[in-house]
Design an enzyme around this catalytic site. Structure first.
Site, mmCIF file in Angstrom:
data_model
loop_
_atom_site.group_PDB
_atom_site.id
_atom_site.type_symbol
_atom_site.label_atom_id
_atom_site.label_comp_id
_atom_site.label_asym_id
_atom_site.label_seq_id
_atom_site.Cartn_x
_atom_site.Cartn_y
_atom_site.Cartn_z
ATOM 1 N N ASP A 173 1.156 -1.142 0.114
ATOM 2 C CA ASP A 173 -0.392 -0.139 0.182
ATOM 3 C C ASP A 173 1.053 0.833 0.319
ATOM 4 O O ASP A 173 2.589 0.972 0.326
ATOM 5 C CB ASP A 173 -0.669 0.173 1.143
ATOM 6 N N VAL B 273 1.289 1.680 -6.783
ATOM 7 C CA VAL B 273 1.118 0.292 -8.626
ATOM 8 C C VAL B 273 1.476 1.323 -9.279
ATOM 9 O O VAL B 273 1.861 0.082 -10.261
ATOM 10 C CB VAL B 273 0.300 0.351 -7.828
ATOM 11 N N ASN C 206 -5.099 -5.117 -6.049
ATOM 12 C CA ASN C 206 -7.204 -4.570 -6.000
ATOM 13 C C ASN C 206 -7.196 -2.965 -5.495
ATOM 14 O O ASN C 206 -7.837 -2.143 -5.592
ATOM 15 C CB ASN C 206 -7.007 -4.617 -4.124
ATOM 16 N N TYR D 262 -13.649 6.434 -14.789
ATOM 17 C CA TYR D 262 -12.707 5.619 -13.710
ATOM 18 C C TYR D 262 -13.901 4.121 -13.927
ATOM 19 O O TYR D 262 -12.903 3.003 -14.185
ATOM 20 C CB TYR D 262 -14.078 5.833 -12.302
ATOM 21 N N LYS E 55 -12.172 0.902 -15.017
ATOM 22 C CA LYS E 55 -12.236 -0.591 -15.119
ATOM 23 C C LYS E 55 -12.244 -1.939 -16.389
ATOM 24 O O LYS E 55 -12.357 -2.798 -16.401
ATOM 25 C CB LYS E 55 -13.145 -0.828 -14.102
ATOM 26 N N ILE F 235 -19.558 -1.504 -2.825
ATOM 27 C CA ILE F 235 -19.086 -2.113 -1.602
ATOM 28 C C ILE F 235 -18.748 -1.080 -0.265
ATOM 29 O O ILE F 235 -18.412 0.540 -1.071
ATOM 30 C CB ILE F 235 -17.990 -2.902 -1.740
ATOM 31 N N THR G 146 -17.037 0.639 1.762
ATOM 32 C CA THR G 146 -16.265 0.671 1.985
ATOM 33 C C THR G 146 -15.413 2.446 2.042
ATOM 34 O O THR G 146 -15.894 3.187 2.037
ATOM 35 C CB THR G 146 -14.445 0.873 0.952
ATOM 36 N N THR H 161 -16.216 4.374 -0.600
ATOM 37 C CA THR H 161 -17.401 4.662 -1.417
ATOM 38 C C THR H 161 -18.365 5.485 0.374
ATOM 39 O O THR H 161 -19.267 5.838 0.100
ATOM 40 C CB THR H 161 -18.134 3.296 -1.390
#
Length: 244
Positions: A37, A59, A85, A149, A153, A182, A184, A187
């Site tokens: 991370d 990443v 992820n 976004y 994806k 989801i 998290t 969101t």
């Protein structure tokens, strides 16, 4: 006996949200997990967990990936699992998205998984076995989200198929998960609008939002040997939203 006993797993974005749930579940199932991370404070918390090692990773940086892959392989002698992820989101309307927004989103959400496969798959190929799980989004499969976004994806979806065919003959499996909305930290803004939240739940056949564990359990299956004859597959986890 755990479903991931003696496995070495790298999970990007592993210090919070869906990634943290994956880290916890994978370690419970017997894996040694590298929570990769960019958030150093969160990594420090992750490193306090049993069989979890926090490592800093941007990443979108090839250099970071080279260092991470070599350090993990040198320390543990193998890399069995990679879950791409890590990602970012945005609520910007398409009218306000500019090239800088586009490049930032695609560098993290698009190039990040590509770089992960690029640098980790060769280690797996050398041992003739490995499982890579890429996290896309239900927005890559339906006409929702005319924005950077969804584009990022969609890139993950295409790259996953190509990676599955590129590395399959070397024993490396590549599969993709497509989460819906989801609950998290990423969101959490949705909770500020009760009307929007209610609309999303009503529009979902299973009448609830997803939980991080819903994604983690699916990732566990694809990461484990239980899915040894599955590659290039796509699994949508959105409560039935995209089936309508």
């Amino acid at each position: 006996m755990g479903r991931l006993d003696n496995k070495i797993a790298i999970i990007t974005g592993g210090a919070s949200g869906i990634g943290e749930s994956m880290v916890d579940l994978f370690s419970e199932e017997g894996a040694i997990v590298i929570a990769a991370d960019i958030n150093e404070a969160a990594l420090e918390r992750a490193s306090q967990k049993k069989n979890v090692y926090g490592m800093k990773l941007n990443v979108a940086s090839d250099e970071d990936w080279v260092i991470l892959a070599q350090q993990v392989n040198d320390r543990f002698g193998r890399i069995d699992i990679l879950v791409n992820n890590a990602g970012i989101s945005s609520e910007k309307p398409y009218q306000d998205i500019d090239i800088n927004d586009w490049q930032k989103m695609l560098s993290i959400n698009g190039y990040g998984p590509f770089a992960g496969v690029k640098h980790i798959a060769p280690y797996m190929a050398a041992q003739e076995k490995g499982s890579i799980v890429n996290i896309s989004s239900y927005t890559a499969q339906i006409g929702q989200g005319f924005n950077h976004y969804s584009a990022s994806k969609g890139a993950v979806r295409a790259l996953s198929k190509a990676a599955a065919t590129t590395f399959g003959r070397q024993g490396v499996r590549v599969n993709t998960l497509f989460p819906g909305i989801i609950e998290t930290p990423m969101t959490s803004a949705l909770s500020t609008s009760k009307e929007l939240l209610s609309h999303l739940i009503q529009a979902t056949p299973l009448q609830r939002l997803g939980q991080p564990d819903d994604i983690a359990k699916a990732a566990l299956f694809l990461a484990s040997d239980e899915s040894s004859y599955i590659t290039g597959a796509e699994l949508v986890i959105d409560g039935g939203f995209s089936a309508q």
